[in-house]
Design a protein around this motif. Structure first.
Motif, PDB file in Angstrom:
ATOM      1  N   UNK A 109       0.840  -1.183   0.000  1.00 53.84           N
ATOM      2  CA  UNK A 109       0.000   0.000   0.000  1.00 53.84           C
ATOM      3  C   UNK A 109       0.879   1.237   0.000  1.00 53.84           C
ATOM      4  N   UNK A 110       0.546   2.229  -0.839  1.00 50.43           N
ATOM      5  CA  UNK A 110       1.340   3.443  -0.935  1.00 50.43           C
ATOM      6  C   UNK A 110       1.092   4.327   0.278  1.00 50.43           C
ATOM      7  N   UNK A 111       2.137   4.531   1.093  1.00 43.76           N
ATOM      8  CA  UNK A 111       2.029   5.393   2.258  1.00 43.76           C
ATOM      9  C   UNK A 111       2.476   6.813   1.948  1.00 43.76           C
ATOM     10  N   UNK A 112       3.055   7.029   0.813  1.00 45.26           N
ATOM     11  CA  UNK A 112       3.527   8.348   0.412  1.00 45.26           C
ATOM     12  C   UNK A 112       4.312   8.224  -0.873  1.00 45.26           C
ATOM     13  N   UNK A 499       3.458   9.471 -15.669  1.00 49.78           N
ATOM     14  CA  UNK A 499       3.778  10.720 -14.980  1.00 49.78           C
ATOM     15  C   UNK A 499       2.512  11.440 -14.541  1.00 49.78           C
ATOM     16  N   UNK A 500       1.476  11.359 -15.356  1.00 50.71           N
ATOM     17  CA  UNK A 500       0.210  11.966 -14.958  1.00 50.71           C
ATOM     18  C   UNK A 500      -0.351  11.336 -13.695  1.00 50.71           C
ATOM     19  N   UNK A 501      -0.238  10.012 -13.621  1.00 53.93           N
ATOM     20  CA  UNK A 501      -0.724   9.299 -12.439  1.00 53.93           C
ATOM     21  C   UNK A 501       0.089   9.668 -11.202  1.00 53.93           C
ATOM     22  N   UNK A 502       1.428   9.809 -11.371  1.00 52.55           N
ATOM     23  CA  UNK A 502       2.279  10.199 -10.248  1.00 52.55           C
ATOM     24  C   UNK A 502       1.966  11.612  -9.782  1.00 52.55           C
ATOM     25  N   UNK A 503       1.694  12.525 -10.727  1.00 54.39           N
ATOM     26  CA  UNK A 503       1.352  13.890 -10.351  1.00 54.39           C
ATOM     27  C   UNK A 503       0.032  13.942  -9.586  1.00 54.39           C
ATOM     28  N   UNK A 506       0.816  12.771  -6.141  1.00 54.91           N
ATOM     29  CA  UNK A 506       1.544  13.789  -5.380  1.00 54.91           C
ATOM     30  C   UNK A 506       0.616  14.903  -4.930  1.00 54.91           C
ATOM     31  N   UNK A 507      -0.303  15.294  -5.827  1.00 52.22           N
ATOM     32  CA  UNK A 507      -1.257  16.343  -5.459  1.00 52.22           C
ATOM     33  C   UNK A 507      -2.150  15.897  -4.312  1.00 52.22           C
ATOM     34  N   UNK A 508      -2.523  14.620  -4.346  1.00 56.31           N
ATOM     35  CA  UNK A 508      -3.368  14.098  -3.268  1.00 56.31           C
ATOM     36  C   UNK A 508      -2.657  14.101  -1.932  1.00 56.31           C
ATOM     37  N   UNK A 509      -1.332  13.879  -1.955  1.00 57.07           N
ATOM     38  CA  UNK A 509      -0.567  13.842  -0.706  1.00 57.07           C
ATOM     39  C   UNK A 509      -0.347  15.222  -0.118  1.00 57.07           C
ATOM     40  N   UNK A 510      -0.636  16.296  -0.898  1.00 53.47           N
ATOM     41  CA  UNK A 510      -0.492  17.652  -0.398  1.00 53.47           C
ATOM     42  C   UNK A 510      -1.735  18.153   0.324  1.00 53.47           C
ATOM     43  N   UNK A 511      -2.734  17.284   0.477  1.00 55.17           N
ATOM     44  CA  UNK A 511      -3.946  17.660   1.174  1.00 55.17           C
ATOM     45  C   UNK A 511      -3.689  17.786   2.670  1.00 55.17           C
ATOM     46  N   UNK A 512      -4.735  18.062   3.402  1.00 53.46           N
ATOM     47  CA  UNK A 512      -4.614  18.262   4.849  1.00 53.46           C
ATOM     48  C   UNK A 512      -4.154  16.982   5.527  1.00 53.46           C
ATOM     49  N   UNK A 519      -6.014   8.641   3.206  1.00 51.12           N
ATOM     50  CA  UNK A 519      -5.428   8.072   1.993  1.00 51.12           C
ATOM     51  C   UNK A 519      -4.717   6.764   2.260  1.00 51.12           C
ATOM     52  N   UNK A 520      -4.244   6.548   3.489  1.00 51.42           N
ATOM     53  CA  UNK A 520      -3.518   5.330   3.800  1.00 51.42           C
ATOM     54  C   UNK A 520      -4.392   4.106   3.735  1.00 51.42           C
TER      55      UNK A 520
END
Length: 524
Positions: A109-112, A499-503, A506-512, A519-520
């Protein structure tokens, strides 16, 4: 395309008996133990086919997905578990039930964005109750052993929607599947601070020094190899006895190591710490381990060591059953594998009244040997295949056939396939595709063996598509570069999508922080 060959011992040449169209870019094949189904990993997902009729039973598709590894085992009478790894290093576990493939779990699972673990290898134990994955992240490597909730999954699959859905599946699901249990997490060995010096810690300390020197000379990161171990009669190597057919321990060795380590398969304490348990047993060796195998009963462990040494450990006695030197001492060993029910010629070996143990040993220069040993008998080593003079005759597949005594299947870079008698070293018969076809990528063939149907499934394209694939190294390289040039546009498009998927991630990880916490709970 895929071809199917059946075996008989009377024919000198055996032609594939069936050809069928496979999904685009079929990368891997797997066959169930009961011989009913084939699992295929390919572009956009995976599919399951009937092994006898070559018809597709079910599929699970997702755009831009490329499955590169697949394994399949039976959980119940008509319910099967599938394990996969894709080209992005994501491992998933699926269930096949009532003609529908369900995504049950994602292993990593992607933690970050900066903490994404990559699955390097994945292994399902027969029956589907346990699995193991070696992972890497930011230079760190480790092994995880899982327990799968088979009984709960079987109940949940019974009530899960069985109707066919849209063409492409999503990662999410309306069904909340029971979670996978992490049993143990094993990192490369370290010596605990303050630990009293004994045989175990002394061997570990010495091995750590050797492994660090090995890594300094290697470009690739450390890797591990694991084997599940069943109870073994009088001694289970320190592990508690468990239900019949279920593993009680796992054997592990790391690249550059001289030691084989055995860990009890018990659930780790859930205290949030990544603490590797100490091994309950250590099997020391004089040379570096290069390859390994376990017998079907797992009472014997064969290790291919540096300097062409082969050591066969007996788990019941805790001592080596045999240590032999392969004749080609200058060529590193690349693979060892056990042979079940292997008869032995009395002319070649001095046999004691005990069941012999047979091992097939392959070296990197193409030479293949047989090693026969046993309790109270003299070990015997014979050369099965000499070192090829032509690089096109190098074997790419060497495997024993459980349904034919003393017979091994060999596939060469040239595309030749044949059965070899390991006793008199004669060629039993050749296996050939239809005249209009050739074996696809014989230097890395995609194949699966069906022991129940006594059949070999192997991928083959029309002959006009493989004009140069069996030629010289220069011709193979030219063909590869030509194919890369033709696929440049497709690969560039895939790169933009990735790259679009990675962006987006990354944008999702910048949330609160609260959003990141939620997300975890989602798989990649």
């Amino acid at each position: 395309m895929a071809g199917k060959a059946g075996y008989t011992e009377q024919e000198s040449t055996l032609e594939l008996t069936g050809v069928t169209q496979l999904p685009e870019n079929t990368n891997c094949l797997a066959c169930t133990e009961d011989g009913r189904f084939l699992g295929l990993g390919h572009s956009q997902g995976l599919s399951v086919w009937c092994a006898s009729s070559f018809t597709r039973v079910a599929e699970w598709l997702q755009p831009r997905l490329e499955v590169t590894f697949i394994q399949m085992t039976r959980m119940a009478e008509m319910t099967y578990l599938l394990g996969t790894v894709d080209d992005m290093g994501v491992s998933r576990v699926f269930g096949l039930h009532s003609g529908v493939i369900h995504l049950l779990s994602a292993i990593n699972i992607m933690e970050g964005v900066n903490k994404r673990s990559i699955v390097v290898t994945f292994d399902l134990h027969e029956g589907g109750r346990y699995g193991a994955a070696s992972l890497s992240c930011n230079g760190a490597v480790w092994l995880e052993v899982y327990q799968f909730p088979v009984e709960a999954w079987l109940r949940e699959l019974e009530v899960a929607p069985s109707q066919k859905k849209e063409k492409y599946a999503s990662e999410g699901s309306d069904v909340k599947w029971s979670p996978v249990t992490l049993m143990i997490k094993i990192f490369p060995p370290t010596v605990p601070a303050g630990k009293t010096s004994d045989f175990l810690t002394s061997c570990l300390a010495l091995d750590i020094i050797r492994s660090s020197r090995h890594q300094e000379t290697q470009e690739s990161p450390s890797s591990c190899t694991q084997h599940f171990l069943l109870p073994c009669d009088q001694s289970t190597g320190g592990s508690r006895a468990g239900p019949a057919g279920l593993p009680v321990a796992v054997a592990v060795w790391w690249s550059g190591s001289h030691n084989l380590l055995q860990y009890s398969q018990q659930k780790a304490p859930n205290d949030g710490r990544d603490v590797t348990p100490l091994p309950e047993m250590l099997w020391p060796n004089a040379k570096e381990i290069l390859c390994s195998a376990v017998s079907r009963c797992t009472c014997y462990i064969a290790l291919g060591l540096e300097d062409a040494l082969v050591c066969i450990w007996n788990r019941q006695s805790g001592a080596p059953l045999s240590i032999v030197l392969a004749p080609e001492g200058s060529s590193p060993l690349s693979r060892v594998q056990f042979v079940d029910s292997w008869p032995v010629s009395a002319q070649d070996c001095q046999i004691a009244p005990t069941k012999p143990v047979g091992v097939l040993v392959s070296s990197k220069n193409g030479a293949i040997y047989t090693v026969t040993t046993g309790q109270g008998m003299q070990s015997c080593t014979m050369q099965l295949i000499e070192r090829p003079k032509d690089s096109r005759d190098l074997p790419t597949v060497t495997m024993t056939l459980p349904f034919l005594q003393a017979v091994s299947l060999v596939v060469q870079r040239s595309g030749k396939m044949f059965l070899k008698d390991v006793l008199d070293r004669s060629t039993v018969c050749y296996l050939t595709p239809p005249s209009s076809y050739r074996i696809a990528s014989p230097y890395n063939p995609v194949y699966a063996l069906n022991a129940k149907q006594r059949a070999l499934f192997i991928r083959d394209p029309p002959r006009q598509q493989t004009t140069l694939c069996h030629g010289s190294l220069e011709e193979i390289c030219n063909l590869y570069l030509e194919q890369r040039a033709h696929s440049a546009d497709e690969r560039n498009k895939a790169l933009v999508q990735t790259w679009g998927k990675l962006q987006e991630s990354a944008a999702g990880m910048q949330q609160t922080p609260q959003s990141r916490k939620h997300l975890k709970n989602y798989n990649i």
